[in-house]
Design a protein around this motif. Structure first.
Motif, PDB file in Angstrom:
ATOM      1  N   ILE A   1       0.791  -1.387  -0.183  1.00 51.03           N
ATOM      2  CA  ILE A   1      -0.002   0.206  -0.178  1.00 51.03           C
ATOM      3  C   ILE A   1       0.804   1.212  -0.090  1.00 51.03           C
ATOM      4  O   ILE A   1       1.838   1.408   0.478  1.00 51.03           O
ATOM      5  N   ARG A   2       1.011   2.218  -1.153  1.00 51.13           N
ATOM      6  CA  ARG A   2       1.298   3.379  -1.183  1.00 51.13           C
ATOM      7  C   ARG A   2       0.609   4.248  -1.604  1.00 51.13           C
ATOM      8  O   ARG A   2      -0.296   4.536  -2.261  1.00 51.13           O
ATOM      9  N   ASN A   3       0.808   5.349  -0.124  1.00 50.41           N
ATOM     10  CA  ASN A   3       0.539   6.643  -1.080  1.00 50.41           C
ATOM     11  C   ASN A   3      -1.608   6.335  -0.228  1.00 50.41           C
ATOM     12  O   ASN A   3      -2.149   7.045  -1.353  1.00 50.41           O
ATOM     13  N   GLY A   4      -2.147   5.159  -0.256  1.00 54.96           N
ATOM     14  CA  GLY A   4      -3.430   5.344   0.532  1.00 54.96           C
ATOM     15  C   GLY A   4      -4.339   3.811  -0.628  1.00 54.96           C
ATOM     16  O   GLY A   4      -5.599   4.349  -0.569  1.00 54.96           O
ATOM     17  N   GLU A   5      -3.577   3.716  -1.349  1.00 56.56           N
ATOM     18  CA  GLU A   5      -3.510   3.185  -2.539  1.00 56.56           C
ATOM     19  C   GLU A   5      -3.172   1.516  -2.604  1.00 56.56           C
ATOM     20  O   GLU A   5      -1.685   1.667  -2.174  1.00 56.56           O
ATOM     21  N   ILE A   6      -3.420   0.623  -2.783  1.00 57.84           N
ATOM     22  CA  ILE A   6      -2.991  -1.005  -2.998  1.00 57.84           C
ATOM     23  C   ILE A   6      -1.959  -0.940  -3.983  1.00 57.84           C
ATOM     24  O   ILE A   6      -3.182  -0.371  -5.399  1.00 57.84           O
ATOM     25  N   CYS A   7      -1.106  -1.401  -4.460  1.00 52.33           N
ATOM     26  CA  CYS A   7       0.095  -0.947  -5.589  1.00 52.33           C
ATOM     27  C   CYS A   7       0.001  -2.204  -5.584  1.00 52.33           C
ATOM     28  O   CYS A   7      -0.576  -3.330  -5.896  1.00 52.33           O
ATOM     29  N   GLU A   8       1.127  -2.823  -6.678  1.00 52.88           N
ATOM     30  CA  GLU A   8       1.786  -4.247  -6.516  1.00 52.88           C
ATOM     31  C   GLU A   8       1.674  -5.476  -5.404  1.00 52.88           C
ATOM     32  O   GLU A   8       1.704  -4.884  -4.505  1.00 52.88           O
ATOM     33  N   ALA A   9       1.882  -6.123  -6.123  1.00 58.79           N
ATOM     34  CA  ALA A   9       1.570  -7.297  -5.583  1.00 58.79           C
ATOM     35  C   ALA A   9       3.271  -8.040  -4.807  1.00 58.79           C
ATOM     36  O   ALA A   9       4.570  -7.926  -6.142  1.00 58.79           O
ATOM     37  N   VAL A  10       3.756  -8.926  -3.688  1.00 59.94           N
ATOM     38  CA  VAL A  10       4.759  -9.253  -3.346  1.00 59.94           C
ATOM     39  C   VAL A  10       4.098 -10.850  -2.754  1.00 59.94           C
ATOM     40  O   VAL A  10       3.341 -10.977  -1.886  1.00 59.94           O
ATOM     41  N   ARG A  11       5.860 -10.965  -2.687  1.00 61.00           N
ATOM     42  CA  ARG A  11       5.994 -12.446  -2.321  1.00 61.00           C
ATOM     43  C   ARG A  11       6.543 -12.685  -0.785  1.00 61.00           C
ATOM     44  O   ARG A  11       7.265 -11.937  -0.888  1.00 61.00           O
ATOM     45  N   GLY A  12       6.550 -14.059  -0.295  1.00 60.36           N
ATOM     46  CA  GLY A  12       7.531 -14.126   0.727  1.00 60.36           C
ATOM     47  C   GLY A  12       7.442 -13.265   1.750  1.00 60.36           C
ATOM     48  O   GLY A  12       8.165 -13.614   3.486  1.00 60.36           O
ATOM     49  N   ALA A  13       6.057 -12.766   2.014  1.00 62.89           N
ATOM     50  CA  ALA A  13       6.005 -11.616   3.603  1.00 62.89           C
ATOM     51  C   ALA A  13       5.375 -12.774   4.383  1.00 62.89           C
ATOM     52  O   ALA A  13       4.733 -13.725   4.410  1.00 62.89           O
ATOM     53  N   SER A  14       6.461 -12.828   5.873  1.00 61.56           N
ATOM     54  CA  SER A  14       5.524 -13.092   7.244  1.00 61.56           C
ATOM     55  C   SER A  14       4.912 -11.682   7.774  1.00 61.56           C
ATOM     56  O   SER A  14       5.952 -11.135   8.199  1.00 61.56           O
ATOM     57  N   LEU A  15       4.246 -12.449   9.072  1.00 66.40           N
ATOM     58  CA  LEU A  15       3.725 -11.296  10.256  1.00 66.40           C
ATOM     59  C   LEU A  15       4.126 -12.010  11.322  1.00 66.40           C
ATOM     60  O   LEU A  15       3.776 -13.491  11.289  1.00 66.40           O
ATOM     61  N   ILE A  16       4.910 -11.874  12.010  1.00 71.32           N
ATOM     62  CA  ILE A  16       5.215 -12.089  13.172  1.00 71.32           C
ATOM     63  C   ILE A  16       5.317 -10.764  14.524  1.00 71.32           C
ATOM     64  O   ILE A  16       5.556  -9.658  14.066  1.00 71.32           O
ATOM     65  N   GLY A  17       5.300 -11.570  15.518  1.00 72.54           N
ATOM     66  CA  GLY A  17       4.755 -10.462  16.552  1.00 72.54           C
ATOM     67  C   GLY A  17       3.919 -11.785  17.723  1.00 72.54           C
ATOM     68  O   GLY A  17       5.019 -13.089  18.366  1.00 72.54           O
ATOM     69  N   LYS A  18       3.507 -10.883  18.424  1.00 78.89           N
ATOM     70  CA  LYS A  18       3.312 -11.634  20.443  1.00 78.89           C
ATOM     71  C   LYS A  18       1.664 -11.035  20.254  1.00 78.89           C
ATOM     72  O   LYS A  18       1.586  -9.875  20.056  1.00 78.89           O
ATOM     73  N   GLY A  19       0.756 -12.509  21.028  1.00 80.36           N
ATOM     74  CA  GLY A  19      -0.292 -12.221  20.593  1.00 80.36           C
ATOM     75  C   GLY A  19      -1.348 -10.973  21.458  1.00 80.36           C
ATOM     76  O   GLY A  19      -2.014 -10.047  20.844  1.00 80.36           O
ATOM     77  N   SER A  20      -0.108 -10.712  21.972  1.00 82.78           N
ATOM     78  CA  SER A  20      -1.587  -9.740  23.311  1.00 82.78           C
ATOM     79  C   SER A  20      -1.041  -8.716  22.911  1.00 82.78           C
ATOM     80  O   SER A  20      -1.831  -7.485  22.946  1.00 82.78           O
TER      81      SER A  20
END
Lengths: 459, 449
Positions: free
Chosen positions: A394-413
């Motif tokens: 997302i760039r400047n409030g608009e959905i742009c190019e597709a990307v691969r290989g992403a993962s989201l990591i964090g902590k539930g709380s």
């Protein structure tokens, strides 16, 4: 499936050394699946699962036994092995079973096991070839049509005797796109607690097309650059974030032993006030629904989190004892070989106050996770990771190019505090959730949400 | 009905239907397990399960049907269902019921100690107390488990094969949870061995030491690092991607190793072996899921792909002979291709400390989470949430959390720069038993803070 007199005899044997509760779970499950690859029907799985699980409780001690034999001697022997682990005197011996009939709120129009092979393979082929013929870069497709006819009987020393027949249908299409010696995958796998009439609502063609579209999109995408950023997570299977990061920590199996990040926090704010989350096993024909749970408690709709405040957990009988609380229709097991415990059914974040377009517009630079893959979580620490199956910058409030290989990591709380915008297009996605009591069907769901900042893994 | 009578009945019905090529595959298992928590026995489980799968060639196609209910009605049903299912198959792959005549390795009987339920209960209770003794920060909620299992597999077919084998082992495991301030940290261990050989004190000390060492919330800056994978994580990663060595996957376009036999696919330090007779594990089989004799083989030798793993159908398609890797994940499954004891062979880089020294600066990864989601065996891509330690000045230093390592397994095979000599096997899984020593991989992308 077994005569009442024999069930009573088995329960009495199980109680004979001082247990305060005994239960017999009888299962007869017919599983059929048709698998296609290389544009041909490749194999068929045709399986009858049949057996008995026996469980006794003494306070918070739990002993279980199982056998695939249905014969009297084997059942009494199994109850004896279970009882042998306690060496007290019987507290209660007389068991009188009274049958209870729960209404079935999940009507079935076309029982899959009664449909012809031709009818089923035609459905699968419609989905399969929609994917195969989508684009010249689709190099391989696999397709599975699965149907399960799960019959259970539960009898316990409180006198309960109940039966249920749970029919489920699912189609899974996986497409592989290849170019320049590189593969990318896409998939679509809807399921319902329904018969083959499921495909009157969801067309097989759409399932195949969606799988192929995703594979082609990712094949033509570049790797995302790792970093911290705001992420908008789309509805449907996007709800896996809540399932993994919070749902598992709200199961009594980890709350009761103090291993949950949310233990002892009822009435406290644990999530952003825009977050209301619900576990509901009563939704007619939903993938994770049932009439009663695997210890005979009716399914319930439970508000887990209301406007950010923790309201309830998912509780089974055993862990309820540890917590001084009653079971609330959350006890599940894959089958007779597994000891049951508290699990999710259909779990989702409810619609919120934000307009979907405002959520995208609010992000200057971030990730739009259109479809999520699976994930896992350590319930003790709440550390989680999810793979993003289909993502866009997302760039400047608009959905742009597709990307691969992403993962989201964090902590539930932390992440549920950081869900700072909640949209209005609630939808669910289907998964098989694996835990100590086996693999059970579960719906995840949410509307489009924004997480203000999260670590995005990439390369 | 006993299995032996069920078997006779199935064969009788198969012959009545005019079938000439069929097989009956049977597994039977007995398991007991116990777990302890909060200074008490928590769960005790005993199970006794059996199932049988009938398959037959009908009009040139293979059909399957299976059951756990051994009675006359089911004996008839599985024969008829297998024939009906065969009639729907469109695949033109050749199918086989294996002929008798292979020479099967004689397996030396392994003397194992079968524990009683009471012995397992005593073990888990004592083991739990050893966790608290090991460090004062270990809290209730830590738990221990132990299980014993015995599996018997029998295969008979219309070509005169009548084979059976049996294996058993005990497993113990523990999760130690330590509390520091408001934060909890945990570590997990699992080990398979003969019951008589366990030293739970040693295991308790190790798992608690690992949990204590993981205290800390530090992350790392995103960037490119040299990564040392612990032997357990190296084996875990190998297990996750093991299907790329299957000829079935390769022939279906699901592995990029298709047609790469005889070529370099990995750094020359890499040798990968599949050994069905390995003495260090308990999974020992002289015949595979189709009745083909098994043997030990190098799959990768000094970086060169020697062979993919084959069953009868994939071997026929490739014009080679089966490597004896036609296996079933459960009795009810169809025959696919899987390894037995599949491991990265020892190298010359010594212990993990030697490897830290050689590496100098980097990251030591001791935990990989969510592999089912973060690793794609078809593409080779992985992006995996990890935990571990910094390596500074050739030594293990601070614990680090919340970072992902990512890359591509095919590329990783070429980036392996050091291979230790501390080979160890993980506990067995349905897809085989996997092992590896500590390894160092150059230049891996890490996402952290």
């Amino acid at each position: 499936m077994l005569p009442k007199r024999l069930l009573e005899e088995v329960l009495q044997k199980a109680l004979s050394t001082g247990a305060d509760f005994a239960e017999v779970y009888v299962e007869r499950t017919k599983e059929n699946s048709i698998f296609m690859i290389d544009s041909k029907v490749d194999s068929i799985k045709d399986r009858l699962i049949s057996g008995v699980g026996i469980r006794i409780l003494k306070g918070t001690r739990c002993v279980t036994g199982s056998t695939s034999s249905m014969e009297r001697e084997a059942l009494i022997a199994c109850a004896g092995r279970v009882a042998d682990t306690l060496n007290g005197v019987p507290e209660r011996m007389s068991v009188h079973l009274t049958e209870r009939i729960f209404g079935d709120i999940h009507p079935i129009k076309i029982v899959p096991d009664s449909a012809s092979m031709q009818f089923k393979t035609d459905l699968l082929k419609e989905g399969y070839f929609a994917a195969k013929n989508y684009h010249q870069d689709i190099s391989q497709v696999t397709g599975t049509l699965l149907d399960v006819d799960h019959n259970i009987l539960i009898a316990n020393s409180d006198g309960l005797l109940a039966r249920d027949r749970q029919i489920r249908t699912r189609m899974m299409i996986e497409a592989i796109a290849s170019k320049n010696g590189e593969n990318q995958t896409g998939g679509c796998r809807p399921g319902r607690r329904m018969g083959l009439e499921m495909f009157e609502q969801i067309s097989p063609k759409d399932i195949g097309t969606e799988a192929a579209r995703q594979a082609i999109t990712i094949l033509n995408a570049d790797y995302i650059k790792a970093g911290n950023m705001p992420v908008a997570i789309e509805n449907g299977f996007g709800g896996v974030i809540f399932h993994e990061a919070c749902g598992h920590s709200l199961e009594a199996s980890c709350v009761s032993i103090g291993q949950s990040q949310f233990a002892g926090k009822l009435g406290q704010q644990i999530a952003n006030e825009k977050v209301t989350a619900i576990d509901d096993g009563t939704i007619p024909n939903a993938w994770g629904s049932f009439n009663f749970d695997d210890e005979g408690t009716p399914a319930q709709r439970k508000v887990l989190i209301e406007n950010g405040i923790l309201k309830n957990y998912m509780i089974d009988k055993l862990n309820g004892r540890r917590m001084g609380m009653e079971g609330n229709g959350s006890c599940r097991r894959q089958g007779y070989q597994w000891a049951p415990t508290s699990r999710m059914s259909n779990t989702y974040i409810d619609n919120g106050p934000d307009k979907n377009e405002d959520i995208i517009k609010s992000i200057e630079y971030g990730l739009y996770a259109k479809d999520m893959g699976g994930g896992s979580v350590n319930p003790t620490t709440g550390a989680f990771n999810f793979s993003v199956r289909e993502g866009y910058i997302i760039r400047n409030g608009e959905i742009c190019e597709a990307v691969r290989g992403a993962s989201l990591i964090g902590k539930g709380s932390e992440v549920i505090m950081d869900i700072d915008m909640v949209g209005q297009n609630l939808a669910t996605g289907q998964g098989m959730c694996g835990a100590s009591s086996g693999s059970v069907p579960a719906d995840v769901g949410q509307p489009l949400i924004r997480v203000s900042s999260i670590t995005v893994g990439g390369r | 009905m006993k299995y032996i009578d069920f078997k006779d009945s199935v064969i009788k019905h198969a012959l009545e239907k005019g079938l000439t090529e069929y097989e009956l595959y049977f597994t039977e298992s007995e398991d007991i397990s116990a777990s302890a928590m909060m200074h008490d026995l928590q769960e005790f489980t005993t199970s006794n399960d059996a199932g049988a799968c009938f398959r037959c060639i009908f009009e040139g196609k293979m059909g399957y049907a299976s059951t756990e209910l051994f009675n006359e009605e089911e004996a008839i049903r599985i024969v008829e269902a297998a024939m009906e299912n065969a009639a729907v198959i469109e695949s033109e792959d050749m199918v086989f019921i294996h002929e008798a005549g292979d020479i099967y390795q004689e397996l030396e009987p392994v003397k194992t100690t079968e524990p009683t339920g009471a012995q397992l209960v005593d073990l888990v209770r004592a083991f739990e107390e050893q966790l608290y003794v090991a460090d004062g920060r270990v809290i209730e909620g830590s738990q221990t488990m132990a299980g014993y299992g015995r599996t018997r597999i029998a295969l008979c077919n219309s070509k005169g094969l009548d084979l059976s084998c049996e294996y058993d082992f005990t497993m113990v495991g523990a999760e130690a949870v330590v509390k520091e301030g408001e934060e909890m940290f945990s570590s997990y261990c699992m080990k398979a061995d003969d019951f008589a050989k366990f030293n739970t004190k040693e295991l308790a000390d190790k798992v608690v030491a690992d949990a204590v060492a993981s205290i800390g919330k530090e992350s790392v800056a995103s960037g490119i690092y040299d990564i040392v994978l612990s032997k357990e994580m190296a084996a875990t990663l190998l297990a996750t991607f093991s299907n790329i060595f299957s000829a079935d996957a390769a022939q279906r376009g699901l592995s990029l190793l298709a047609g790469k036999e005889g070529t370099e696919i990995a750094n020359e330090l890499v040798t990968i072996v599949d050994d069905p007779f390995c003495k260090e594990t308990f999974l020992r089989m002289s015949f595979d899921g189709e009745g083909v004799a098994t043997y030990s083989k190098h799959v990768v030798e000094k970086g060169k792909l020697v062979t993919l793993l084959h069953n009868l159908a994939t071997a026929h398609k490739a014009g080679v002979v089966s490597t004896g890797n036609g296996r079933k994940a459960s009795y009810a499954g169809s025959v696919s291709v899987m390894p037995y004891n599949f491991y990265l062979a020892k190298g010359g880089a010594g212990t993990c400390e030697d490897i830290f020294k050689e590496t100098g600066k980097g990251i030591y990864v001791t935990s990989l989470n969510g592999l089912h989601a973060g690793a794609d065996a078809v593409t080779g891509d992985f992006s995996i949430a990890s935990e571990g330690f910094r390596i500074e000045d050739g030594k293990k230093s601070h614990a680090i959390k919340n970072f992902t390592i990512s890359g591509n397994f095919y590329e990783l095979l070429n980036k392996i720069a050091l291979v230790g000599d501390d080979l160890e096997f993980l506990t067995p899984r349905a897809s085989g038993c996997f092992g590896a020593p500590t390894i160092m991989i150059k230049q891996i992308s890490v996402a952290g803070k």
